[in-house]
Design a protein around this motif. Sequence first.
Motif, mmCIF file in Angstrom:
data_model
loop_
_atom_site.group_PDB
_atom_site.id
_atom_site.type_symbol
_atom_site.label_atom_id
_atom_site.label_comp_id
_atom_site.label_asym_id
_atom_site.label_seq_id
_atom_site.Cartn_x
_atom_site.Cartn_y
_atom_site.Cartn_z
ATOM 1 N N ALA A 60 5.591 18.159 33.673
ATOM 2 C CA ALA A 60 4.599 17.253 34.256
ATOM 3 C C ALA A 60 3.998 17.847 35.526
ATOM 4 C CB ALA A 60 5.232 15.904 34.582
ATOM 5 N N SER A 61 2.718 17.576 35.736
ATOM 6 C CA SER A 61 2.040 18.007 36.949
ATOM 7 C C SER A 61 1.009 16.952 37.337
ATOM 8 C CB SER A 61 1.349 19.361 36.762
ATOM 9 O OG SER A 61 0.317 19.257 35.794
ATOM 10 N N VAL A 62 0.638 16.983 38.604
ATOM 11 C CA VAL A 62 -0.415 16.108 39.125
ATOM 12 C C VAL A 62 -1.518 16.988 39.680
ATOM 13 C CG1 VAL A 62 -1.020 14.384 40.867
ATOM 14 C CG2 VAL A 62 1.182 14.227 39.670
ATOM 15 N N SER A 63 -2.714 16.771 39.204
ATOM 16 C CA SER A 63 -3.889 17.481 39.706
ATOM 17 C C SER A 63 -4.773 16.472 40.424
ATOM 18 C CB SER A 63 -4.663 18.116 38.537
ATOM 19 O OG SER A 63 -5.868 18.686 39.001
ATOM 20 N N ARG A 64 -5.245 16.834 41.616
ATOM 21 C CA ARG A 64 -6.088 15.910 42.365
ATOM 22 C C ARG A 64 -7.041 16.695 43.258
ATOM 23 N NH1 ARG A 64 -2.463 13.123 47.202
ATOM 24 N NH2 ARG A 64 -2.143 15.007 48.442
ATOM 25 N N GLN A 71 -5.845 20.410 44.320
ATOM 26 C CA GLN A 71 -4.403 20.620 44.385
ATOM 27 C C GLN A 71 -3.783 20.340 43.017
ATOM 28 O OE1 GLN A 71 -3.463 17.705 47.364
ATOM 29 N NE2 GLN A 71 -3.953 19.044 49.091
ATOM 30 N N GLN A 72 -2.881 21.198 42.592
ATOM 31 C CA GLN A 72 -2.141 20.959 41.357
ATOM 32 C C GLN A 72 -0.676 21.236 41.641
ATOM 33 O OE1 GLN A 72 -3.920 22.218 37.773
ATOM 34 N NE2 GLN A 72 -2.043 22.039 36.538
ATOM 35 N N THR A 73 0.167 20.253 41.361
ATOM 36 C CA THR A 73 1.566 20.308 41.758
ATOM 37 C C THR A 73 2.468 19.884 40.617
ATOM 38 O OG1 THR A 73 0.807 19.569 43.949
ATOM 39 C CG2 THR A 73 3.175 19.622 43.573
ATOM 40 N N ARG A 74 3.517 20.617 40.388
ATOM 41 C CA ARG A 74 4.517 20.217 39.400
ATOM 42 C C ARG A 74 5.340 19.059 39.955
ATOM 43 N NH1 ARG A 74 7.509 25.722 37.776
ATOM 44 N NH2 ARG A 74 7.417 25.931 40.038
ATOM 45 N N VAL A 75 5.732 18.159 39.068
ATOM 46 C CA VAL A 75 6.509 16.989 39.480
ATOM 47 C C VAL A 75 7.994 17.346 39.419
ATOM 48 C CG1 VAL A 75 7.010 14.557 39.041
ATOM 49 C CG2 VAL A 75 4.705 15.460 38.635
ATOM 50 N N ILE A 92 -8.285 12.736 39.776
ATOM 51 C CA ILE A 92 -6.818 12.700 39.773
ATOM 52 C C ILE A 92 -6.351 12.624 38.324
ATOM 53 C CG2 ILE A 92 -4.748 11.582 40.652
ATOM 54 C CD1 ILE A 92 -6.481 10.123 42.682
ATOM 55 N N ARG A 93 -5.468 13.524 37.944
ATOM 56 C CA ARG A 93 -4.971 13.522 36.568
ATOM 57 C C ARG A 93 -3.461 13.742 36.560
ATOM 58 N NH1 ARG A 93 -6.392 13.606 31.459
ATOM 59 N NH2 ARG A 93 -5.107 14.729 29.934
ATOM 60 N N TYR A 130 -4.232 16.227 54.255
ATOM 61 C CA TYR A 130 -4.212 15.976 52.817
ATOM 62 C C TYR A 130 -3.387 17.088 52.174
ATOM 63 C CZ TYR A 130 -6.148 15.033 48.123
ATOM 64 O OH TYR A 130 -6.330 14.725 46.788
ATOM 65 N N LEU A 131 -2.161 16.752 51.740
ATOM 66 C CA LEU A 131 -1.215 17.782 51.332
ATOM 67 C C LEU A 131 -0.536 17.419 50.018
ATOM 68 C CD1 LEU A 131 0.525 18.325 54.804
ATOM 69 C CD2 LEU A 131 -1.190 19.821 53.760
ATOM 70 N N ALA A 132 -0.159 18.448 49.279
ATOM 71 C CA ALA A 132 0.599 18.273 48.041
ATOM 72 C C ALA A 132 1.689 19.335 47.975
ATOM 73 C CB ALA A 132 -0.322 18.390 46.825
#
Length: 297
Positions: A60-64, A71-75, A92-93, A130-132
């Motif tokens: 899973a990842s969150v892209s925003r 930013q794209q970050t693994r959960v 946001i996805r 604004y950070l991820a």
Amino acid sequence: MNLLRHGDSKFPEARVLCSSSGLGWRGIAAEMRSHPAGDLPPFVSSQIEITIAPETTPGASVSRKGWGQRQQTRVEKGTIWISPMGVAEDDIRISRYLPSIFHIYLSMDRLLALSDPEGSASASLHHVRYLAGVRDESIVQIGHALAEDLRNPSAASRLLVDSLTAALANRMARNYCDTGMPRGTAATAARDMRRVRLAIEFMRAHLDQPIGLDEIAAAVAVSPFHFARLFRASTGLPPYRYLANLRMENARRLLAHGRMPLAEIALSMQFSTPANFARAFRQATGMSPTEYRRQLS
């Protein structure tokens, strides 16, 4: 100000698992949600949002995107996202179903009020970053404690949440804002000890009332953050734990020397229900309130 409206607006399809609604928190709110995969609608943040992944969701990842930053970050367990008040997120996805994500909503007013460590200088903050993908064990532990209080509120919940809010505000101001916090001089040891004594007297005088960190700090004329720090340094306990111990001590006294019903004792010591009181009493003494009263009589 209903901070939880932030989550309802931003995550219309996410299921609320638990929340601080109705708990009387001040300037902060929190909720645990499960999130379906998919796109979120464009959103302009009305509060500061700190999001924490309590567990890893493989794949899973969150892209925003906000303020022009992609930013794209693994959960993964302990991952933190920070969204400032006023940031416009238009893309946001969430790539995969997320069974649990913890959201904290902090008002800017509360951040400014609590993040001055000495209570003498105003915060000089332009905005929160604004950070991820942030890794900060202190914030994770604060989030864990807030989540635990959602599930099992105690007689000292208000003071606990106030203390955690002050710690979070100071952490945010020092590490995730575009300017640092001024460092004032520490109060003298004698003045601090006097404040601690007065704070304990204030707690004892208000055991049957819903006092919080703000009220105690105001009673000794110091900022909430500085008070929480000096109190723990002097007593070895955070204020909420010390207050909980005082209330439990008084509950034992009421059980031993009176005929007050257990439900009345529970409510007078600020427990939300008799069941919560009984659970806390057993943890503290190894027996139920009824067993304790029977043994003494």
